[in-house]
Design an enzyme around this catalytic site. Structure first.
Site, PDB file in Angstrom:
ATOM      1  CB  ALA A 120      -4.516   9.396   3.829  1.00 21.42           C
ATOM      2  CB  THR A 121       0.249  10.553   0.953  1.00 20.05           C
ATOM      3  OG1 THR A 121       0.561  10.515   2.415  1.00 20.05           O
ATOM      4  CG2 THR A 121       0.998  11.449  -0.104  1.00 20.05           C
ATOM      5  CD  GLN A 228      -4.558  10.740  12.280  1.00 21.44           C
ATOM      6  OE1 GLN A 228      -5.023  10.190  13.177  1.00 21.44           O
ATOM      7  NE2 GLN A 228      -3.428  10.758  11.696  1.00 21.44           N
ATOM      8  CB  SER A 248      -5.255   6.659   5.974  1.00 26.72           C
ATOM      9  OG  SER A 248      -4.043   5.707   6.124  1.00 26.72           O
ATOM     10  N   GLY A 249      -6.184   3.192   5.385  1.00 22.17           N
ATOM     11  CA  GLY A 249      -6.454   1.796   6.004  1.00 22.17           C
ATOM     12  C   GLY A 249      -5.591   1.755   7.417  1.00 22.17           C
ATOM     13  CG  HIS A 250      -1.482   2.988   8.299  1.00 18.13           C
ATOM     14  ND1 HIS A 250      -0.741   3.637   9.096  1.00 18.13           N
ATOM     15  CD2 HIS A 250      -1.510   3.992   6.982  1.00 18.13           C
ATOM     16  CE1 HIS A 250      -0.206   4.861   8.657  1.00 18.13           C
ATOM     17  NE2 HIS A 250      -0.609   4.888   7.438  1.00 18.13           N
ATOM     18  CB  THR A 288      -3.110  -4.732  -9.937  1.00 20.96           C
ATOM     19  OG1 THR A 288      -2.781  -4.971 -11.385  1.00 20.96           O
ATOM     20  CG2 THR A 288      -3.609  -5.837  -9.384  1.00 20.96           C
ATOM     21  CB  CYS A 374      12.525  25.800  19.677  1.00 23.22           C
ATOM     22  SG  CYS A 374      11.441  27.620  19.848  1.00 23.22           S
TER      23      CYS A 374
END
Length: 475
Positions: A120-121, A228, A248-250, A288, A374
């Site tokens: 996803a990043t 998510q 995202s796969g994971h 690839t 904090c």
């Protein structure tokens, strides 16, 4: 074949033969757990010395049924899917295209609109930077929110350094954006709006269909980070007017190292590629494609599509049980995010008058994540907490650290009238059990009570002292 590899394959075959997963036939009115040989192994809990896992927003366990689909492409069908001159390439190419179709079916897209990436990043970087740079000749403005994933925010900051203008929309105290503010922020020079579908920290679910309608009406491309959300909530990219979407796969019980970017073809969305190479994935992402990982992502999407309703009902039952048990036994617990528009697998709670690090260390038998109001390291509040704070006073007082000393030289930190706020994210998933939820809730209750009894502040609160009226010594 080496003996360990042969033994693994024999074991997997035996598991495969005796497995009898009948989730699709289960009565959803009756909450039950998965019944299969291999998932029973998962249900036995962690090995001795390992904590229970309740951090599903960080990553999820690989579903063993996904592993079954992946294994042959590690050992037998190992060809490069881009090799078009022999059967090894044809075999893996067929498998990759099947996986692409499985991903597309989950979100209501066309197969050709799915681009495989590393996660996803990378998807978010391609979507935000790629669209902005391609259309920079005509448009140079982007709209996003203050609670996006860090990779989206950092991508926007990088574009600002290149001369682009970015509007960071605030969110309401419940974490949702104001649609009127969004529409007002869109200008003639706006090329992209990027809003996360389900927040990774507080689980709030944005009104994606309404946002998509606004963007389509204003002729602006709409990107959503759905890492998510995919496989957990129903998604139709056409009905929601989504132009780009990150997967995202994971996060859906698939393998790590694989993701997918949905890029609409009609009306066509153009992106500038971030890396050069062989022009794979319609020229948007050279390199690839890892066939075993792509197969795993496809299998995970297919499972999610068939079991989404059951998973959602099961996870909702567990999260409601956790929330009710903790909040009925502990006062001064804050639930962060909207109570209606949220994904139940992400439960985010704050505990007042408890030193955050002490509670995190006390819950060593449970793997959790915490967003800090904090933090002792940076003295900075969580940017998501700051965005949903009841007032700006929270952010300012969090930055303006006030330290005081009481008996035994114990040091505390004060944040907007409430002491020791720390956000704890309980991530519940497909393989979480009711026993694990009970164990987590009971230990949380026990340790919060114990730590509060050790706190002079808690003693003052019980005596009815208003801590905000006390003048502490500042250093």
């Amino acid at each position: 074949m080496f003996r360990p590899a042969r033994s693994l394959l024999v074991a997997l075959n035996r598991i495969k033969e005796c497995r009898a997963v009948q989730t699709s036939c289960q009565n959803l009115a009756e909450i039950t757990e998965y019944q299969s040989v291999i998932t029973d192994e998962y249900k036995r809990g962690p090995a001795e010395g390992r904590a229970l896992y309740l951090d599903a927003q960080a990553t999820t366990q690989l579903d063993p049924r996904v592993l079954d689909k992946m294994m042959p492409y590690f050992t037998s069908f190992y060809g490069n899917p881009h090799s078009r001159t022999h059967m090894y390439g044809w075999e893996t190419e067929t498998a990759v295209e099947l996986a692409r179709n499985q991903v597309a079916n989950l979100i209501g897209a066309d197969t050709k609109e799915i681009i495989f990436t590393s996660g996803a990043t990378e998807c978010n970087n391609i979507a935000v930077k790629g669209v902005a740079r391609f259309y920079k000749g005509k448009k140079n403005h982007i709209v996003t929110t203050q609670t996006e994933h860090k990779c989206v925010l950092d991508s926007c900051r990088a574009l600002q350094a290149e001369g682009f203008k970015v509007t960071y929309l605030p969110v309401k105290p419940n974490g949702l954006i104001d649609l009127n503010e969004l529409e007002a922020a869109i200008k003639p020079e706006t090329s992209l709006v990027s809003v996360m579908m389900v927040n990774n920290e507080i689980g709030v679910k944005q009104p994606i269909a309404e946002i998509g309608a606004i963007c389509r009406k204003r002729k602006v491309f709409f990107h959503t980070d759905a890492a998510q959300a995919v496989g957990k909530v129903p998604i139709d990219v056409n009905a929601m007017n989504i132009d780009l979407m990150s997967i995202s796969g994971h996060k859906i019980y698939g393998p790590k190292g694989i993701g997918a970017l949905y890029v609409r073809r009609r009306p066509r969305v153009r992106v500038e590629a971030l890396q050069s190479g062989g022009g794979q994935e319609r020229g948007m992402r050279s390199g690839t494609v890892p066939a075993p990982l792509a197969v795993g992502l496809g299998a995970a999407c297919e499972l999610a599509q068939s079991e989404m309703e059951y998973d959602h009902k099961y996870i909702t039952m567990l999260s409601n049980h956790l929330i009710k048990k903790i909040m009925s036994n502990l006062p001064h617990v804050i639930r962060n995010g909207d109570a209606v528009y949220w994904y139940p697998g992400c439960v985010n709670l704050s505990f007042a008058y408890v030193e955050g690090e002490s509670l995190l260390m006390a819950l060593k038998d449970v793997a959790l994540s915490s967003g800090s109001a904090c933090t002792s390291a940076s003295l900075e509040p969580s940017y998501v907490l700051r965005a949903i704070g009841a007032s700006e006073d929270l952010a300012h007082s969090s930055i303006r650290q006030v330290t005081f000393v009481v008996q035994y030289q114990i040091m505390y930190t004060y944040c907007s009238g409430v002491y020791f706020i720390r956000l704890y994210r309980f991530g519940i998933g497909r393989f979480t059990t009711i026993e694990e939820v009970d164990f987590t809730a009971e230990n949380t209750i026990r340790h919060v009570k114990r730590l509060r009894e050790m706190s002079p502040l808690w003693e003052m609160v019980e005596e009815g002292i208003d801590l905000q009226t006390i003048k502490w010594t500042q250093h």
